[in-house]
Design an enzyme around this catalytic site. Structure first.
Site, PDB file in Angstrom:
ATOM      1  N   ASP A 326       0.850  -1.190   0.000  1.00 42.31           N
ATOM      2  CA  ASP A 326       0.000   0.000   0.000  1.00 42.31           C
ATOM      3  C   ASP A 326       0.885   1.238   0.000  1.00 42.31           C
ATOM      4  O   ASP A 326       2.030   1.191   0.462  1.00 42.31           O
ATOM      5  CB  ASP A 326      -0.873   0.028   1.263  1.00 42.31           C
ATOM      6  N   ASP A 613      -5.006  -3.478   4.958  1.00 40.45           N
ATOM      7  CA  ASP A 613      -5.453  -3.008   6.272  1.00 40.45           C
ATOM      8  C   ASP A 613      -6.963  -3.057   6.455  1.00 40.45           C
ATOM      9  O   ASP A 613      -7.465  -2.977   7.564  1.00 40.45           O
ATOM     10  CB  ASP A 613      -4.951  -1.589   6.540  1.00 40.45           C
ATOM     11  N   ASP A 617      -9.597  -6.400   2.333  1.00 43.95           N
ATOM     12  CA  ASP A 617      -8.254  -6.843   1.964  1.00 43.95           C
ATOM     13  C   ASP A 617      -8.013  -8.299   2.350  1.00 43.95           C
ATOM     14  O   ASP A 617      -7.033  -8.904   1.913  1.00 43.95           O
ATOM     15  CB  ASP A 617      -7.185  -5.971   2.641  1.00 43.95           C
TER      16      ASP A 617
END
Length: 885
Positions: A326, A613, A617
């Site tokens: 990310d 997170d 996901d």
């Protein structure tokens, strides 16, 4: 029956104010009274039970039987030695298992779910184990429910309760419902939330009414408390290897016994020797060594903020070739700051410091919508919640639009939580006699559902030209690596359903905020690349923003290396997998795209690490070879689905974890090759002597003693060897690669054979000093004792010295630093001291049938003991020379 009572009744019974929660003192008192909020597990094995479990082996039973026989025939000393060695071996096994268990317990403590509670009027995050009856718990999407809770407030709250009901579809919750029927099924108790279930949507608050074993899940805890101890793939492979080697060793021992029978040797002595050799040759300590090295390794990793939840992840880390990361918080600092805002034809910079600034009407409306459509808080320089929302609250403060004043004046009465597919969040707030919807999110998505725009204080129809202006400014902000967020509103005269909120909106404008890259990440990305690992950025941000930061960090070199979620959808799975290696940035993607990205990389033969997170996901984290959850911003769902948690949400920690994982695997390999070499040396020495009808160079008790010294401390010391500083200059390990690849198997065979041959040579030297040879008949007992002492010292000494050579297949001990592994130095010194003690202390020497050597013979046995180490070091010199050429 809390579900049959109203929320005020429950709060009264629990003696708690929902606005402030319990005081710290009251919470501590209740915790002391009722105990921790955790399910009771099975009682742990006592040390005595662990000890006896290490005696449950067929060869140990045979050895114990042999000890009984020696007692019966009057060989008391041999019997005592056999029993001592067996029990010492078991004791060492208990210590290893206990240490590994403690290390794993420490890791489990680190991964204990957290909960948001109101204490002393403040929202605090605490360990779920510290929850008590009466606590006011704040529930949001992605968190596990820490206890049984009577809801007092809910907004579109949905909870997945399959752990209790078996229903995979989330249950909708409503705090206002009351169920008077005492037989209401768990799945129908819509005003309750139960321990171990999972909030998947919306938010809520509730009061804890039951904890630990008093909860619904506690009542069926025995079903959940299954004692499952999964071995890692490496442990399974080594366990299989141990079995194969065990069968070979037993076959060799049976062959030795058969040969001895035909040679008319002392059958009982040969029986003892064969059994002792089998015990020494079978690497029964392999799984224990692997377990303790893995456990100590993951404990060490936790100190660098990489919390490994599953031991197999340590092995997989060494093979990672793709890191999908990310952007926000992992590659960047996660300290968002709004630096620009734009209303139609009016772009303004935000002052970096100070408050009390003035703004035009539409600018004030823009900031007001952002503040009201946020759940974050910011007081006294400290923020809680999503960093993007914190930045919006700070923006409001600068223009005298404080969160506390706005949320008090415009009370929230409804909401539609953020969704990664819509990329929007909306709230419904009371405004005067009417209501207003405030929406924030991706500007392109807002423009798709907007009908009007606020321009110079007037609501005007939204034209194609206006849309182009908003998008043009948004793209310019993205090119400057700013994250862009839009806001819109809609007035209504009634409370409307969430489905109606995001329709016919009026666009207010956009803000541009920056989240600067982490300073240390650029070096970590360069290190990852040098290690043959490809770092990849995955983000929901605009393509230009993502590409700008990727270029700055060294992940990508051109915009062409980026692709958006929309473009991914336009490709078939085969087309996407074929092109995947040409991309380094995936922008505007949803969690569903993450799964597609993982699978595409895996189809190309890559081992993939994926960070995440959010609730959505979880699928990509599970599909990845290494799922990495964020420790700070991550939801309980993502942490549960992951193999590893980053306590600091930092990309650099992933790289450090991979480096540590590579070193841990290499250390385990060193320990295993060392053990196999040592065991083979013992087999070679005994088998050759029997095969050629020579006297046996070692007695059963001597073999067991040497095995005890060399199979424990040196092997563990190699397992905690300091990491190779150049390990990240090598390519990732192929997960299909044999454990004995790279010449490791050959080193084990050559090393073991050399140790065995030298043991026989030392035995020959001892006999030769008294005028006897290996083929002599009627050798006196005192001569055999002297020769066996020399063989005994060489076999143990060569193994102890050889452990230094096992630290690296190419680097010399001087390049590594002779004292860089202090544990190994101590292990070798202790080993020699024990050997010296057995030989020099009279009653031990008599017991083990050993005697003191002359000064010259000590020189000979030390010289012989150093030969395997010396030859190995010379071989390394030639290997380094060959590598240079």
């Amino acid at each position: 029956m809390w579900f049959a009572k109203s929320a005020p009744e429950v709060l009264t019974e629990c003696k708690v104010d929902p606005a402030t929660g319990l005081t710290t003192e009251e919470a501590q008192a209740r915790l002391a009274q009722y105990g921790e909020n955790k399910l009771e597990g099975k009682p742990k094995k006592s040390l005595i039970a662990l000890f006896f479990s290490h005696l449950q082996d067929m060869l140990i039973y045979v050895l114990l039987g042999a000890a009984v026989i020696t007692l019966v025939i009057g060989e008391y000393v041999d019997a005592i030695i056999i029993l001592l060695v067996v029990f010492l071996n078991a004791a060492i096994g208990v210590i290893q298992e206990y240490k590994a268990e403690k290390a794993v317990e420490a890791l489990q403590q680190m991964t204990t779910p957290k909960s948001l509670v109101k204490r002393d009027g403040q929202i605090q995050e605490i360990n779920s184990e510290d929850i008590v009856v009466g606590d006011i718990v704040v529930i949001d999407a992605g968190r596990f429910i820490p206890a049984d809770i009577r809801l007092i407030e809910s907004a579109n709250l949905q909870i997945e309760e399959s752990a209790l009901t078996g229903e995979s579809v989330p249950s909708e919750k409503d705090a206002n419902n009351i169920h008077p029927d005492p037989k209401t099924p768990i799945g129908d108790k819509t005003n309750m939330a139960f321990m171990s279930t999972l909030a998947t949507y919306g938010r809520g608050e509730g009061v804890v009414v039951a904890t630990a074993m008093e909860t619904e899940i506690g009542k069926i805890a025995k079903i959940l408390d299954e004692d499952i101890e999964e071995m890692t793939p490496l442990q399974k492979r080594l366990d299989e290897l141990g079995r194969v080697l065990g069968f070979i060793a037993i076959a060799v021992c049976v062959l030795i016994f058969i040969i001895a029978f035909f040679q008319k040797r002392d059958l009982f002595e040969m029986f003892l020797t064969a059994i002792s050799l089998a015990v020494a040759a079978i690497p029964e300590g392999l799984p224990a060594i692997v377990a303790i090295v893995l456990a100590l390794g993951v404990t060490r990793m936790s100190k660098i903020n990489a919390i490994v939840k599953k031991l197999p992840a340590v092995e997989t880390l060494g093979s990672v070739s793709i890191i999908c990361s990310d952007k926000t918080g992992t590659l960047t600092q996660n300290k968002m700051t709004v630096v620009k805002f734009y209303t139609l034809d009016n772009l303004q910079n935000v002052p970096s410091e100070g408050t009390g600034f003035e703004a035009r009407q539409e600018e004030q409306e823009l900031m007001k919508s952002f503040v009201l459509c946020s759940d974050a808080t910011y007081e006294d320089g400290q923020g809680t919640g999503d960093p993007t929302e914190v930045a919006l609250i700070v923006l409001g403060d600068k223009y005298d639009l404080s969160r506390q004043r706005l949320h008090t004046e415009y009370k929230r009465v409804g909401e539609k939580p953020f969704d990664s597919d819509r990329k929007l969040m909306s709230t419904l707030n009371q405004e005067g006699t009417g209501y207003r919807v405030h929406t924030k999110g991706a500007i392109d998505n807002i423009l798709k559902i907007a009908k009007n725009a606020l321009v110079n204080g007037q609501v005007v129809p939204l034209t194609a030209e206006m849309k182009a202006n908003y998008l043009q400014v948004a793209e310019a902000m993205s090119d400057d690596a700013l994250r862009v967020l839009g806001a819109a509103y809609k007035d209504t005269d009634r409370v409307i359903d969430p489905e109606e909120m995001e329709q016919d909106l009026t666009v207010l404008g956009i803000v541009g905020m920056i989240d600067p890259p982490r300073l240390e990440v650029k070096d970590s990305i360069a290190q990852a690349k040098s290690a043959g690992i490809t770092p990849v950025m995955i983000t929901g941000d605009h393509r230009n923003t993502a590409a700008a930061i990727a270029k700055e960090l060294g992940i990508a070199s051109a915009l062409e290396q980026s692709i958006t979620g929309t473009e991914i959808d336009a490709l078939s799975e085969e087309e996407f997998a074929g092109k995947i290696n040409s991309y380094r940035v995936f922008a505007r993607v949803s969690p569903e795209h993450k799964v597609k990205i993982v699978k595409a990389y895996q189809e190309q033969g890559n081992v993939v690490s994926m960070t995440g997170d959010g609730v959505n996901d979880a699928p990509s984290l599970k599909n990845a070879d290494i799922g990495v959850a964020m420790g700070i911003t991550g939801t309980d769902v993502s942490k549960s689905a992951s193999d590893m948690i980053l306590a600091d949400d930092n990309f650099t920690t992933i790289v450090h974890a991979i480096e540590e994982g590579r070193n841990i695997y290499n250390n385990i390999r060193k320990s295993v090759i060392f053990l196999l070499s040592c065991n083979l040396g013992e087999v070679v020495a005994i088998f050759a002597s029997v095969l050629f009808f020579w006297p046996v160079p070692l007695l059963a008790t001597q073999i067991l003693w040497i095995n005890l010294i060399t199979d424990t401390l040196p092997a563990i010391a190699l397992g905690v060897d300091p990491g190779d500083k150049e390990v990240m200059k090598k390519k990732p390990r192929d997960p299909k690669e044999s454990f004995f690849a790279g010449g490791a198997g050959a080193r084990a065979v050559l090393g073991g054979t050399l140790i065995g041959v030298l043991t026989l040579v030392a035995f020959y030297f001892g006999l030769n000093e008294y005028g006897y040879s290996l083929g002599s008949a009627n050798i006196p007992d005192e001569v055999l004792t002297y020769a066996r002492t020399m063989a005994f010292v060489v076999l143990a000494g060569s193994q102890l010295f050889y452990s230094f050579a096992m630290r690296s297949p190419t680097k010399s001990i001087f390049q590594l630093g002779l004292f860089s592994n202090k544990y190994l130095v101590v292990a070798v010194v202790v080993g020699f001291m024990l050997q010296l003690g057995v030989i020099t202390i009279p009653f031990l020497a008599d017991a083990f049938k050993l005697q003191m050597l002359s000064g010259g013979d000590w020189g000979i046995v030390i010289l012989f003991s150093l030969i395997p180490l010396t030859l190995n070091e010379i071989a390394k010199i030639f290997m380094r020379m060959t590598a240079k050429n």
